[in-house]
Each structure stands twice: as structure tokens, then as C-alpha cells.
Design a protein around this motif. Structure first.
Motif, PDB file in Angstrom:
ATOM      1  N   UNK A 194     -12.208  43.172 -26.241  1.00  0.00           N
ATOM      2  CA  UNK A 194     -12.644  43.822 -27.017  1.00  0.00           C
ATOM      3  C   UNK A 194     -12.807  45.278 -26.835  1.00  0.00           C
TER       4      UNK A 194
ATOM      5  N   UNK B 214     -14.197  49.620 -28.067  1.00  0.00           N
ATOM      6  CA  UNK B 214     -15.166  50.144 -28.553  1.00  0.00           C
ATOM      7  C   UNK B 214     -14.486  51.120 -28.175  1.00  0.00           C
TER       8      UNK B 214
ATOM      9  N   UNK C 127     -18.859  53.126 -32.948  1.00  0.00           N
ATOM     10  CA  UNK C 127     -18.381  51.608 -33.802  1.00  0.00           C
ATOM     11  C   UNK C 127     -18.987  50.576 -33.671  1.00  0.00           C
ATOM     12  N   UNK C 128     -18.920  49.408 -33.932  1.00  0.00           N
ATOM     13  CA  UNK C 128     -18.731  48.047 -33.138  1.00  0.00           C
ATOM     14  C   UNK C 128     -17.558  48.005 -32.804  1.00  0.00           C
ATOM     15  N   UNK C 129     -17.753  46.849 -31.333  1.00  0.00           N
ATOM     16  CA  UNK C 129     -16.891  46.179 -30.818  1.00  0.00           C
ATOM     17  C   UNK C 129     -15.375  45.364 -32.105  1.00  0.00           C
TER      18      UNK C 129
ATOM     19  N   UNK D 214     -12.623  43.512 -31.672  1.00  0.00           N
ATOM     20  CA  UNK D 214     -12.021  41.635 -30.745  1.00  0.00           C
ATOM     21  C   UNK D 214     -10.427  41.697 -31.239  1.00  0.00           C
TER      22      UNK D 214
END
Lengths: 121, 107
Positions: free
Chosen positions: B37, B39, B43-45, B47
Motif C-alpha cells: 500500500x 500512504x 489520505x487513505x492507504x 492498494x
């Protein structure tokens, strides 16, 4: 549009509980597990547990056993994570994340935007 | 419990260079159940790679994953300015699922 929308930031006193919601849209919520992951300030990612929205079955990291609950309401396509007996060490950003597999645990292909939980007296 | 390590903690490179990030597991991931991932702050991780080497939809082909057993690698063939971030590996071979401590990719 496929997305997970989380509830807003929370501020809690030590000893209280917090309940964070995660609403799914754009896909059938019962087709994918939902995981919860948190990130404390300046720290890495920590897996908390998973719920199967179809059956309601849950599995938690040992660290959170007895202190966390994960539930779902399929009629509103919403999953909930509730954490009890909060301490200042629970201050973190909490994320829900969708498992990419429809039948087993796999990687997380979609994430909510995160919910900041602050525990302070 | 499977423990993941990601040496080094920080990698300092320049745009256009090749980045090689490492992830080591304390036990063999028998089904190559490893993901990567990206990051960024606030922010959100995101994929990037799952099942060790499969790129997630929409991920540029400069990202690639490899490895088996206990040693895994994420390679970014030519760094773009937007690639400077923290990268986490994750195992989903056994419960509890877990993440590595992350590698920060700095300019």
C-alpha cells in the motif's frame, strides 16, 4: 460510484466508548468483508478486525478482544465499529476498508476516508 | 503471529531513479498472501499490489512486486514526484492480519 463513507470526527473522554460508521455504496455490501484499521499520530497501520457483512461473523486482533464490537445493518449498507473503555492511546485515525475477495480474506482494495477519534480529558 | 519488517525505515532517492523496497516476514507466507500500500498524509492507504505480484486496477506499470516465502520486494522502476510517500506491506496469510512498519520514500 463505489465508495465507503465514514462518520465524522469524535472527541471522547477516557473511559468512554465511540461508535464509528462506514456506509458502502456502489456495490453489494454482503459480497465483501469489511476490515477496520487504525493509525495513531506518527505511527503505522494497525489491523483491528474484520466483519463478514453477510453473516455478521467477526474476528478481532487479540489486542482488541473484549473491547471492540463490529456490527452491520444490511438495510442501510452500513458497518459499525464500537470501541469501549477508551484511553489516550486510542487517539487515532480509524479507517474501514473493503476486502477485495468475495469469499476469503485478501488485500483491501477500497478504503474509507478515515474518522479521527481523539481521546482527551 | 507473523511479524513483518521493512528495512530501511527511510529511503532517499531522486525522481527518475529506481526504488527497491523490502519486506521480510517472520514465517513463510505459503500462499504469497502479501500486499503493498501507498500512504500519503491526510489520505487513505491505496492498494498497489496484491498476491505478491498482481497490480491493483489503475496502478501504473512502473510499480511491480515480487518475492516468495519470507522475502518480498516492491520495485518502482522510475520514480515520479507523486511516488514520494510511505509504503506498507501487509500479510493476509494468517490471522491476525498485519502490516509492516513502513518505508518512507523521501526525495
Amino acid at each position: 460510484q463505489v465508495q465507503l463513507v465514514q462518520s465524522g470526527a469524535e472527541v471522547k473522554n477516557p473511559g468512554a466508548s465511540v461508535k464509528v460508521s462506514c456506509k458502502a455504496s456502489g456495490y453489494t455490501i454482503t459480497n465483501h468483508y469489511i476490515h477496520w484499521v487504525r493509525q495513531a499520530p506518527g505511527q503505522g497501520l494497525e489491523w483491528m478486525g474484520v466483519i463478514n457483512p453477510s453473516s455478521g461473523t467477526t474476528s478481532f486482533a487479540e489486542k482488541f478482544q473484549g473491547r471492540v464490537a463490529m456490527t452491520r445493518d444490511t438495510s442501510t449498507r452500513t458497518v459499525y465499529m464500537e470501541l469501549h473503555r477508551l484511553t489516550t492511546e486510542d487517539t487515532a485515525m480509524y479507517f474501514c476498508a473493503r476486502d477485495r475477495s468475495g469469499y476469503s480474506v485478501n488485500a483491501f482494495d477500497m478504503w474509507g476516508h478515515g474518522t479521527m477519534v481523539t481521546v482527551s480529558s | 503471529e507473523i511479524v513483518l519488517t521493512q528495512p530501511p525505515g527511510t529511503l532517499s532517492l531522486s525522481p527518475g531513479e529506481r526504488a527497491t523496497l523490502s519486506c521480510r516476514a517472520s514465517q513463510s507466507l505459503s500462499s504469497n498472501s502479501l500486499a503493498w500500500y501507498q500512504k500519503k498524509p491526510g489520505q487513505a492507504p491505496r492498494l498497489l499490489i496484491y498476491d505478491t505480484s498482481t497490480r491493483a486496477p489503475g496502478i501504473p506499470d512502473r510499480f511491480s512486486g515480487s518475492g516468495s516465502g519470507t522475502d518480498f520486494t516492491l520495485t518502482i522502476s522510475s520514480l515520479e514526484p507523486e511516488d514520494f510517500a510511505v509504503y506498507y506491506c501487509q500479510q493476509y496469510n494468517n490471522s491476525p492480519l498485519g502490516f509492516g512498519p513502513g518505508t518512507r520514500l523521501d526525495i
